[in-house]
Design a protein around this motif. Structure first.
Motif, PDB file in Angstrom:
ATOM      1  N   SER A  77      -1.814  13.533  -6.141  1.00  0.00           N
ATOM      2  CA  SER A  77      -1.764  14.937  -5.288  1.00  0.00           C
ATOM      3  C   SER A  77      -2.856  14.982  -4.604  1.00  0.00           C
ATOM      4  CB  SER A  77      -1.433  15.995  -6.337  1.00  0.00           C
ATOM      5  OG  SER A  77      -2.663  16.054  -7.081  1.00  0.00           O
ATOM      6  N   SER A  78      -3.964  14.373  -4.866  1.00  0.00           N
ATOM      7  CA  SER A  78      -5.277  14.528  -3.968  1.00  0.00           C
ATOM      8  C   SER A  78      -5.191  13.544  -2.809  1.00  0.00           C
ATOM      9  CB  SER A  78      -6.418  14.213  -4.764  1.00  0.00           C
ATOM     10  OG  SER A  78      -6.473  12.773  -5.056  1.00  0.00           O
ATOM     11  N   LEU A  79      -4.379  12.600  -2.436  1.00  0.00           N
ATOM     12  CA  LEU A  79      -4.232  11.828  -1.313  1.00  0.00           C
ATOM     13  C   LEU A  79      -3.610  12.434  -0.185  1.00  0.00           C
ATOM     14  CD1 LEU A  79      -3.234   8.335  -3.182  1.00  0.00           C
ATOM     15  CD2 LEU A  79      -5.628   9.169  -2.409  1.00  0.00           C
ATOM     16  N   ARG A  80      -4.048  12.195   0.980  1.00  0.00           N
ATOM     17  CA  ARG A  80      -3.457  12.691   2.218  1.00  0.00           C
ATOM     18  C   ARG A  80      -2.163  11.828   2.462  1.00  0.00           C
ATOM     19  NH1 ARG A  80      -3.626  11.842   7.837  1.00  0.00           N
ATOM     20  NH2 ARG A  80      -4.892  10.081   7.597  1.00  0.00           N
ATOM     21  N   LYS A  81      -1.921  10.494   2.468  1.00  0.00           N
ATOM     22  CA  LYS A  81      -0.879   9.719   2.411  1.00  0.00           C
ATOM     23  C   LYS A  81      -0.536   9.179   1.108  1.00  0.00           C
ATOM     24  CE  LYS A  81      -1.171   8.798   7.379  1.00  0.00           C
ATOM     25  NZ  LYS A  81      -1.386   7.861   8.390  1.00  0.00           N
ATOM     26  N   GLN A  82       0.452   9.320   0.520  1.00  0.00           N
ATOM     27  CA  GLN A  82       0.712   8.881  -0.878  1.00  0.00           C
ATOM     28  C   GLN A  82       1.735   7.838  -0.695  1.00  0.00           C
ATOM     29  OE1 GLN A  82       2.647  12.141  -2.750  1.00  0.00           O
ATOM     30  NE2 GLN A  82       1.101  13.476  -3.052  1.00  0.00           N
ATOM     31  N   TYR A  83       1.286   6.810  -1.294  1.00  0.00           N
ATOM     32  CA  TYR A  83       2.079   5.429  -1.181  1.00  0.00           C
ATOM     33  C   TYR A  83       2.588   4.771  -2.556  1.00  0.00           C
ATOM     34  CZ  TYR A  83       3.325   0.700   0.423  1.00  0.00           C
ATOM     35  OH  TYR A  83       4.016  -0.500   0.561  1.00  0.00           O
ATOM     36  N   VAL A  84       3.474   5.386  -2.964  1.00  0.00           N
ATOM     37  CA  VAL A  84       4.041   4.811  -4.561  1.00  0.00           C
ATOM     38  C   VAL A  84       5.389   4.284  -4.334  1.00  0.00           C
ATOM     39  CG1 VAL A  84       4.286   5.681  -6.706  1.00  0.00           C
ATOM     40  CG2 VAL A  84       2.668   6.667  -5.519  1.00  0.00           C
ATOM     41  N   ILE A  85       5.421   3.028  -4.789  1.00  0.00           N
ATOM     42  CA  ILE A  85       6.942   2.141  -4.718  1.00  0.00           C
ATOM     43  C   ILE A  85       6.953   1.697  -6.169  1.00  0.00           C
ATOM     44  CG2 ILE A  85       6.708   1.823  -2.307  1.00  0.00           C
ATOM     45  CD1 ILE A  85       5.563  -0.958  -3.092  1.00  0.00           C
ATOM     46  N   GLU A  86       8.439   1.807  -6.582  1.00  0.00           N
ATOM     47  CA  GLU A  86       8.810   1.210  -7.809  1.00  0.00           C
ATOM     48  C   GLU A  86       8.586  -0.336  -7.867  1.00  0.00           C
ATOM     49  OE1 GLU A  86       9.089   2.914 -10.626  1.00  0.00           O
ATOM     50  OE2 GLU A  86       8.672   4.911  -9.775  1.00  0.00           O
ATOM     51  N   LYS A  87       8.828  -1.002  -6.661  1.00  0.00           N
ATOM     52  CA  LYS A  87       8.829  -2.382  -6.717  1.00  0.00           C
ATOM     53  C   LYS A  87       7.398  -2.935  -7.123  1.00  0.00           C
ATOM     54  CE  LYS A  87      12.212  -2.960  -3.096  1.00  0.00           C
ATOM     55  NZ  LYS A  87      12.733  -3.550  -2.009  1.00  0.00           N
ATOM     56  N   ALA A  88       6.380  -2.320  -7.003  1.00  0.00           N
ATOM     57  CA  ALA A  88       5.365  -2.767  -7.311  1.00  0.00           C
ATOM     58  C   ALA A  88       5.034  -2.955  -8.781  1.00  0.00           C
ATOM     59  CB  ALA A  88       3.914  -1.685  -6.666  1.00  0.00           C
ATOM     60  N   LEU A 100      -6.309  -5.702   4.400  1.00  0.00           N
ATOM     61  CA  LEU A 100      -6.068  -5.467   3.091  1.00  0.00           C
ATOM     62  C   LEU A 100      -6.493  -4.120   2.741  1.00  0.00           C
ATOM     63  CD1 LEU A 100      -6.476  -8.799   1.201  1.00  0.00           C
ATOM     64  CD2 LEU A 100      -4.352  -7.949   2.393  1.00  0.00           C
ATOM     65  N   ARG A 101      -5.656  -3.061   2.433  1.00  0.00           N
ATOM     66  CA  ARG A 101      -6.144  -1.963   2.015  1.00  0.00           C
ATOM     67  C   ARG A 101      -5.616  -1.563   0.645  1.00  0.00           C
ATOM     68  NH1 ARG A 101      -5.010   1.248   7.856  1.00  0.00           N
ATOM     69  NH2 ARG A 101      -6.432  -0.072   9.165  1.00  0.00           N
ATOM     70  N   LEU A 102      -6.449  -0.554   0.015  1.00  0.00           N
ATOM     71  CA  LEU A 102      -6.092  -0.248  -1.356  1.00  0.00           C
ATOM     72  C   LEU A 102      -5.737   1.282  -1.345  1.00  0.00           C
ATOM     73  CD1 LEU A 102      -8.843  -1.985  -3.564  1.00  0.00           C
ATOM     74  CD2 LEU A 102      -6.345  -3.047  -2.881  1.00  0.00           C
ATOM     75  N   VAL A 103      -4.485   1.707  -2.155  1.00  0.00           N
ATOM     76  CA  VAL A 103      -4.215   3.027  -2.163  1.00  0.00           C
ATOM     77  C   VAL A 103      -4.175   3.202  -3.806  1.00  0.00           C
ATOM     78  CG1 VAL A 103      -2.566   4.797  -1.851  1.00  0.00           C
ATOM     79  CG2 VAL A 103      -2.963   2.882  -0.114  1.00  0.00           C
ATOM     80  N   GLU A 104      -5.149   4.221  -4.066  1.00  0.00           N
ATOM     81  CA  GLU A 104      -5.116   4.583  -5.509  1.00  0.00           C
ATOM     82  C   GLU A 104      -3.850   5.416  -6.177  1.00  0.00           C
ATOM     83  OE1 GLU A 104      -8.583   6.355  -8.654  1.00  0.00           O
ATOM     84  OE2 GLU A 104      -8.686   6.885  -6.502  1.00  0.00           O
ATOM     85  N   LEU A 105      -3.594   4.959  -7.302  1.00  0.00           N
ATOM     86  CA  LEU A 105      -2.383   5.028  -8.201  1.00  0.00           C
ATOM     87  C   LEU A 105      -2.869   6.071  -9.365  1.00  0.00           C
ATOM     88  CD1 LEU A 105      -0.291   1.956  -7.719  1.00  0.00           C
ATOM     89  CD2 LEU A 105       0.256   4.089  -6.416  1.00  0.00           C
ATOM     90  N   GLY A 106      -3.898   5.876  -9.957  1.00  0.00           N
ATOM     91  CA  GLY A 106      -4.308   6.352 -10.913  1.00  0.00           C
ATOM     92  C   GLY A 106      -3.725   5.890 -12.237  1.00  0.00           C
ATOM     93  N   PRO A 107      -4.275   5.993 -13.474  1.00  0.00           N
ATOM     94  CA  PRO A 107      -5.427   7.232 -13.689  1.00  0.00           C
ATOM     95  C   PRO A 107      -6.804   6.495 -13.441  1.00  0.00           C
ATOM     96  CG  PRO A 107      -4.562   6.177 -15.746  1.00  0.00           C
ATOM     97  CD  PRO A 107      -3.775   5.594 -14.615  1.00  0.00           C
ATOM     98  N   SER A 135      -8.915  11.329 -15.212  1.00  0.00           N
ATOM     99  CA  SER A 135      -7.977  12.009 -14.523  1.00  0.00           C
ATOM    100  C   SER A 135      -6.504  11.187 -14.482  1.00  0.00           C
ATOM    101  CB  SER A 135      -8.370  12.065 -13.107  1.00  0.00           C
ATOM    102  OG  SER A 135      -9.631  12.489 -12.806  1.00  0.00           O
ATOM    103  N   LEU A 136      -5.621  12.145 -14.482  1.00  0.00           N
ATOM    104  CA  LEU A 136      -4.184  11.575 -14.819  1.00  0.00           C
ATOM    105  C   LEU A 136      -3.830  11.280 -13.309  1.00  0.00           C
ATOM    106  CD1 LEU A 136      -2.762  14.490 -16.970  1.00  0.00           C
ATOM    107  CD2 LEU A 136      -3.579  12.123 -17.685  1.00  0.00           C
ATOM    108  N   ALA A 137      -2.751  10.397 -13.440  1.00  0.00           N
ATOM    109  CA  ALA A 137      -1.906   9.713 -12.295  1.00  0.00           C
ATOM    110  C   ALA A 137      -1.487  10.966 -11.203  1.00  0.00           C
ATOM    111  CB  ALA A 137      -0.785   8.687 -12.401  1.00  0.00           C
ATOM    112  N   ARG A 138      -1.044  12.063 -11.842  1.00  0.00           N
ATOM    113  CA  ARG A 138      -0.208  12.804 -11.040  1.00  0.00           C
ATOM    114  C   ARG A 138      -1.348  13.634 -10.168  1.00  0.00           C
ATOM    115  NH1 ARG A 138       0.864  15.211 -16.201  1.00  0.00           N
ATOM    116  NH2 ARG A 138      -0.576  17.024 -16.602  1.00  0.00           N
ATOM    117  N   ASP A 139      -2.608  13.829 -10.738  1.00  0.00           N
ATOM    118  CA  ASP A 139      -3.679  14.583 -10.184  1.00  0.00           C
ATOM    119  C   ASP A 139      -4.189  13.536  -9.106  1.00  0.00           C
ATOM    120  OD1 ASP A 139      -3.489  16.699 -11.869  1.00  0.00           O
ATOM    121  OD2 ASP A 139      -4.929  15.840 -13.332  1.00  0.00           O
ATOM    122  N   VAL A 140      -4.386  12.418  -9.268  1.00  0.00           N
ATOM    123  CA  VAL A 140      -4.744  11.387  -8.171  1.00  0.00           C
ATOM    124  C   VAL A 140      -3.976  11.341  -6.927  1.00  0.00           C
ATOM    125  CG1 VAL A 140      -5.586   8.991  -7.696  1.00  0.00           C
ATOM    126  CG2 VAL A 140      -6.260  10.034  -9.892  1.00  0.00           C
TER     127      VAL A 140
END
Length: 510
Positions: free
Chosen positions: A122-133, A268-275, A115-120
């Protein structure tokens, strides 16, 4: 001369800063490429896998169809690249090759699903993506890779060496922002790959207090007082009821999050980024994309077949070494022949130049001999016909010498002499010119018997009138004989037509 720009390289601070530190050079770098005919989804999967391997990967690498593995291998040493991931697609399925540069081994995985990253995201209710990571390498977590077999240990070692190692004494928790989880299922023999971003949230605070601690601007639209905002959700937030205490830790260091302070309890919590990927190990090879097969999941060989394959491989290797040695000898032989040919060419050019010089000298000598012979032949012919010796400069090719005048002075080149000097030399000098008593010029009779100038004058005086009349009569008769009436003579002396340019044109009168 203009002012010299720049500084010495040793004293240039920018040059020192441009050099990478030692720990970055030793960190494992990677190439992630795709080969062959690939679909658009597989190309996107390659880009997503590059995001996992950042920052020690070529994220903007451009590969072409004409590029081969040797092309990437040739530049891997300069870029400190240690691993290569190659994605391919066939009619049977999608495959990924994980190779250790520069000499292997190579692991071949079959990609059952992905599964591609964009699909993963888009399926999350709260998206958490930062470039610093993505500025730091992720943390690798392996689960259930303790099975039997050398291929399991080799596979676990390859996955661990894909990412830089962590020194527990010097590590900073704020640099660990991502996590790569690989879970091996012994029953299905599948490897589940997941990619997460790590978050730390404070524990024991309600929702309003947590927002204030994290620096977020609260929404007080539905609250009458500030205390109502803090007391609205009791003491705990809604999400904290799901925590069972296993993910709660006391932070030994301060994290980048404002709420995660040092020596505080956080979850500690994990938020999936994909793929997402499901892999299966198919084959393990000894070399780089080629070599002895150490393990194969689908094909199993007997000992005799393995020995036969090994024997053929040894023969092929010896033949390859023999060809390399033969090619090296051929290169040396050709270079030697080329050098010898070059020396021969130089010698030939030198010899040709010498022959040309000798030939030129011989031609000059032959031409001089021929001219001398011709001069001698002409001189002999002259002696036979005339009976006298020829003059010195009559048949010679040498330029005549300058003659001296009677006064002993050399005559100048082609400069005209003055008239008085000419007359002086003509009439006053010479054996035939004598002056009388009165100073007048007197000419004597010549030695050859001819009349002198004085005798010619005497004959002119004796020319009487009778002879003169006879001469005039003959002249008049000649003129009357050529006269024609009624016309004029043209240039051809033909009667009947007038000369061109005259006044009258037309036929003559009869």
């Amino acid at each position: 001369m203009g002012k010299r720009k720049g500084k010495c390289v040793k004293k240039n601070n920018q040059t020192k800063e441009s050099l990478e530190p030692e720990h970055l050079i030793k960190a494992p770098h990677s190439f992630v490429i795709h080969r062959g005919t690939c679909s658009k989804d597989l190309t996107d999967l390659t880009k997503d896998f590059r995001k996992i391997m950042e920052p020690f990967t070529a994220s903007q690498l451009k590969e072409r169809k004409k590029n081969t593995i040797k092309d990437f291998l040739s530049v891997s040493g300069y870029l400190h690249v240690s691993h290569m991931m190659v994605f391919t697609e066939t009619e049977l399925g999608t495959y990924m090759r994980l190779a250790r540069l520069p000499r292997g081994p190579t692991l071949t995985f079959r990609v059952h699903s992905y599964s591609l990253a964009r699909d993963v995201i888009s399926s999350l209710r709260k998206q958490y993506v930062i470039e610093k990571a993505f500025k730091n390498a992720p943390l690798i977590v392996l689960n259930s890779f303790s099975g039997e077999g050398m291929h399991m240990k080799l596979m676990a070692t390859m996955f661990q060496n894909m990412f830089p190692t962590i020194n527990i004494t010097t590590v900073k928790l704020k640099n660990i922002r991502r996590c790569v989880l690989m879970n091996y299922n012994p029953t299905t023999k599948l490897i589940d790959l997941r990619h997460y971003v790590i978050r730390a949230t404070p524990v024991g605070l309600n929702k309003g207090t947590k927002k204030m601690v994290q620096g977020k601007i609260p929404n007080l639209n539905k609250c009458k007082d500030m205390s109502e905002f803090f007391d609205k959700a009791a003491l705990l937030s809604e999400s904290e009821f799901e925590d069972d205490g296993t993910n709660q830790v006391v932070l030994p260091q301060k994290l980048s999050n404002r709420a995660a302070a040092m020596h505080t309890k956080s979850a500690l919590r994990l938020v999936e980024l994909g793929p997402r990927m499901s892999l299966q190990l198919i084959k393990v090879e000894d070399g780089l994309m080629d070599g002895e097969v150490l393990f194969h999941e689908l094909v199993e060989k007997t000992e005799e077949e393995k020995a036969l394959i090994k024997k053929k491989r040894e023969e092929k290797r010896r033949l390859k070494e023999k060809r390399k040695a033969q090619q090296a000898e051929n290169i040396k032989r050709k270079e030697k022949e080329k050098e010898e040919l070059k020396q021969k060419a130089l010698e030939g050019i030198k010899k040709k130049q010498e022959m040309t010089e000798n030939q030129r000298l011989m031609e000059l000598a032959a031409a001089e001999t021929q001219d001398n012979d011709q001069d001698e032949d002409d001189a002999d012919y002259y002696r036979q016909e005339v009976g006298e010796e020829p003059e010195q400069d009559l048949f010679s090719q040498n330029p005549p010498r300058k003659r001296k005048s009677d006064d002993g002075e050399e005559a100048r080149g082609f400069k005209k002499m003055r008239l008085d000097k000419k007359l002086k030399k003509k009439y006053q000098s010479g054996p035939n010119k004598v002056q009388d008593k009165d100073g007048k010029r007197k000419f004597n009779q010549r030695k050859d018997g001819e009349d002198s100038y004085q005798n010619k004058n005497n004959r002119r005086k004796n020319f009487n009138d009778q002879d003169r009349n006879k001469f005039n009569k003959n002249r008049n008769n000649q003129t009357d004989r050529n006269k024609v009436f009624g016309g004029k003579f043209n240039k051809a002396n033909k009667p009947g037509k007038k000369q061109k340019g005259g006044k009258g044109k037309g036929k003559a009168r009869k």
